[in-house]
Design a protein around this motif. Structure first.
Motif, short mmCIF file in Angstrom:
data_model
loop_
_atom_site.label_atom_id
_atom_site.label_comp_id
_atom_site.label_asym_id
_atom_site.label_seq_id
_atom_site.Cartn_x
_atom_site.Cartn_y
_atom_site.Cartn_z
N MET A 69 0.59 -0.89 0.49
CA MET A 69 0.17 0.23 -0.12
C MET A 69 1.01 1.41 0.17
O MET A 69 0.37 2.25 -1.01
N ILE A 70 2.10 0.98 0.74
CA ILE A 70 2.73 2.30 1.05
C ILE A 70 3.75 2.68 -0.22
O ILE A 70 3.80 3.98 -0.44
N LEU A 71 4.12 2.16 -0.82
CA LEU A 71 4.57 1.82 -2.23
C LEU A 71 3.69 1.91 -3.63
O LEU A 71 4.07 3.39 -4.50
N ALA A 72 2.23 1.60 -3.29
CA ALA A 72 1.36 1.62 -4.54
C ALA A 72 0.85 3.67 -3.86
O ALA A 72 0.53 4.47 -5.23
N LYS A 73 1.32 4.15 -3.23
CA LYS A 73 1.14 5.55 -2.86
C LYS A 73 1.90 6.68 -3.27
O LYS A 73 1.57 8.24 -2.79
N HIS A 74 3.11 6.32 -3.84
CA HIS A 74 3.63 7.34 -4.45
C HIS A 74 3.50 7.59 -6.13
O HIS A 74 4.57 8.28 -6.56
N THR A 75 2.87 6.50 -6.98
CA THR A 75 2.63 7.16 -7.98
C THR A 75 1.14 7.68 -8.14
O THR A 75 0.30 6.93 -7.67
N PRO A 76 0.35 8.16 -9.33
CA PRO A 76 -0.40 8.47 -9.67
C PRO A 76 -1.61 7.83 -9.75
O PRO A 76 -2.80 6.99 -9.13
N ASP A 77 -0.97 6.55 -11.03
CA ASP A 77 -1.74 4.94 -11.20
C ASP A 77 -2.20 5.07 -9.82
O ASP A 77 -3.46 3.50 -10.15
N ALA A 78 -1.39 4.52 -9.51
CA ALA A 78 -1.11 3.03 -8.67
C ALA A 78 -1.87 3.53 -7.23
O ALA A 78 -2.97 2.73 -6.94
N ALA A 79 -2.14 4.62 -7.12
CA ALA A 79 -2.83 5.38 -5.67
C ALA A 79 -4.49 5.50 -6.48
O ALA A 79 -4.65 5.60 -5.53
#
Length: 232
Positions: A69-79
């Motif tokens: 989750m933390i990694l995902a919230k570093h990029t717009p597409d994943a967030a």
């Protein structure tokens, strides 16, 4: 520290510290008044699952922040697929600005709101993100606790020299960006007593086919991508 996973794990540990120091400590006495001996344990999980749960045997609240989750919230597409991004946008938290810093700080507030919701006896099966929950979450943002958590997270990340961007980014339209959903992703849609939990079994251009899980097992739904969100 240049390894993204190591950085994300350290950020998770800082999120735990902020939750305990900024959010839990001022509220602990009130929570303990309702259930004597209550404690809080925060941890970083290895997957994407991010959640609050309560162990009645030990009277222990547990908050887990998922590494993925933390990694995902570093990029717009994943967030864009996470409920926290929609809450910031739709409810105007942090002036509606979505950045990695804001998303992670808000995640701390989201999970802590679940703790307070449970403590007040207002969390029910099938009614998790209910009106009472959002009253608590709104209050955390209105009375300055969310901003205090944000500033503490920013300060601690800076002290450890961990990159944590506060630059707002634009999230893509989920209808036009279906690729971030995959088969087997755990999702939720609807709200209140109509909130449904399930697992994606097919990804289409504008919809996903979702098999219900838990009390919804045996049901199948075709859900517009714009309605889907991950569990926090």
């Amino acid at each position: 520290m240049s390894d993204p996973e190591l950085q994300a794990r350290k950020l998770g540990e800082l999120m735990c510290a902020v939750t305990e120091q900024v959010l839990w400590q001022p509220a602990a006495a009130q929570v303990k008044d309702r259930a004597a001996g209550s404690t809080l344990l925060c941890r970083v999980g290895s997957g994407q699952a991010t959640y609050h749960r309560f162990d009645p045997q030990f009277k222990q609240h547990q908050i887990t922040y998922g590494l993925r989750m933390i990694l995902a919230k570093h990029t717009p597409d994943a967030a864009s697929g996470w409920l926290s991004s929609r809450e910031i946008h739709q409810r105007g938290y942090f002036c509606g600005e979505q950045s990695t810093l804001n998303l992670l700080a808000h995640t701390c507030c989201h999970e802590f709101a679940h703790l307070l919701q449970h403590s007040a006896g207002q969390r029910y099966r099938g009614s998790v993100h209910n009106r009472y929950f959002y009253n608590i979450l709104d209050e955390l943002h209105q009375d300055g606790r969310a901003e205090a958590a944000r500033e503490a997270l920013k300060k601690q990340a800076g002290a450890y020299r961990i990159p944590l961007s506060s630059t707002p980014f634009q999230l893509p339209d989920p209808v036009l960006q279906p690729s971030h959903w995959q088969v087997s992703d755990a999702v939720v849609f609807g709200s209140g007593i109509r909130e449904v939990h399930g697992e994606i079994v097919r990804v289409n251009r504008k919809t996903c086919t979702v098999n219900g899980t838990g009390k919804f097992r045996g049901q199948r739904y075709r859900v517009p991508i714009s309605m889907l969100r991950r569990t926090h």
